[in-house]
Design an enzyme around this catalytic site. Sequence first.
Site, PDB file in Angstrom:
ATOM      1  N   ASP A 143      60.041  19.813  71.449  1.00 50.32           N
ATOM      2  CA  ASP A 143      59.356  21.066  71.744  1.00 50.32           C
ATOM      3  C   ASP A 143      60.370  21.931  72.480  1.00 50.32           C
ATOM      4  O   ASP A 143      60.701  21.653  73.638  1.00 50.32           O
ATOM      5  CB  ASP A 143      58.117  20.811  72.601  1.00 50.32           C
ATOM      6  CG  ASP A 143      57.320  22.082  72.870  1.00 50.32           C
ATOM      7  OD1 ASP A 143      57.899  23.202  72.806  1.00 50.32           O
ATOM      8  OD2 ASP A 143      56.113  21.969  73.164  1.00 50.32           O
ATOM      9  N   VAL A 144      60.873  22.949  71.814  1.00 47.38           N
ATOM     10  CA  VAL A 144      61.960  23.759  72.369  1.00 47.38           C
ATOM     11  C   VAL A 144      61.544  24.605  73.552  1.00 47.38           C
ATOM     12  O   VAL A 144      62.381  25.261  74.171  1.00 47.38           O
ATOM     13  CB  VAL A 144      62.618  24.640  71.280  1.00 47.38           C
ATOM     14  CG1 VAL A 144      63.296  23.774  70.228  1.00 47.38           C
ATOM     15  CG2 VAL A 144      61.606  25.594  70.644  1.00 47.38           C
ATOM     16  N   TYR A 179      54.060  38.627  69.736  1.00 47.15           N
ATOM     17  CA  TYR A 179      55.221  38.374  68.882  1.00 47.15           C
ATOM     18  C   TYR A 179      56.253  39.501  69.019  1.00 47.15           C
ATOM     19  O   TYR A 179      57.438  39.237  69.240  1.00 47.15           O
ATOM     20  CB  TYR A 179      54.778  38.227  67.422  1.00 47.15           C
ATOM     21  CG  TYR A 179      55.919  37.936  66.487  1.00 47.15           C
ATOM     22  CD1 TYR A 179      56.461  36.657  66.402  1.00 47.15           C
ATOM     23  CD2 TYR A 179      56.449  38.933  65.668  1.00 47.15           C
ATOM     24  CE1 TYR A 179      57.510  36.381  65.536  1.00 47.15           C
ATOM     25  CE2 TYR A 179      57.483  38.661  64.803  1.00 47.15           C
ATOM     26  CZ  TYR A 179      58.010  37.381  64.734  1.00 47.15           C
ATOM     27  OH  TYR A 179      59.042  37.115  63.878  1.00 47.15           O
ATOM     28  N   LYS A 215      60.191  39.361  70.446  1.00 50.68           N
ATOM     29  CA  LYS A 215      61.341  39.710  69.617  1.00 50.68           C
ATOM     30  C   LYS A 215      62.153  40.845  70.251  1.00 50.68           C
ATOM     31  O   LYS A 215      63.377  40.885  70.143  1.00 50.68           O
ATOM     32  CB  LYS A 215      60.905  40.047  68.188  1.00 50.68           C
ATOM     33  CG  LYS A 215      60.322  38.836  67.457  1.00 50.68           C
ATOM     34  CD  LYS A 215      61.295  37.661  67.430  1.00 50.68           C
ATOM     35  CE  LYS A 215      60.758  36.465  66.695  1.00 50.68           C
ATOM     36  NZ  LYS A 215      61.758  35.404  66.480  1.00 50.68           N
TER      37      LYS A 215
END
Length: 188
Positions: free
Chosen positions: A62-63, A154, A158
């Site tokens: 899990d990053v 999101y 970004k």
Amino acid sequence: MNDFDGKVALVTGTTGIAEATARRLAEGGAAIIALGIDQAANAMLQAELNRAGAAALVLATDVAVPDQVERAIASGVEKFGGLDVIVNSAAVHPYGTATTTDFETWNRAMSVNVGSIYLTARFGIPEMIKRGGGAIVNVASVQGTACQENVAAYATTKGAIHTLTRSLALDYARKGIRVNSVSPGSVR
């Protein structure tokens, strides 16, 4: 195409853009460390890279969890002898506005999409410095500069990737580390 011979590349994610990136780097001669949470995708990528004769280590990670990222990088460095390239591609893409996105979803998007880049830098850059430098590519999105409706979390992540990329580039250029981002459009 052996433009990555002798290089060790870390790729976050094991599906989509990350999968294609891992395959391309392996085709170019790089040893691959791939990190993903999707066990089936991890197994498929490991099998594909093995069939292709690539040196590869695909780890269930899990990053967004610091100790998991630290252990994964340490395992990859131990197996392959160092780290030269990081491609941060792992992401979640929740839909919702500021009023319809719950706080847990917001935090998960921040932790995966931005936090993972911080973590791979925190634990990976020291390894790159030992080898005289390297390259980091962060997968952002056109949503980070020109977003659509209903993607508040999101799009915010970004946009943050663009800023974090610039910060990392400035902080580590003198150490021989190039840091760039790419901003793809919609990807299935």
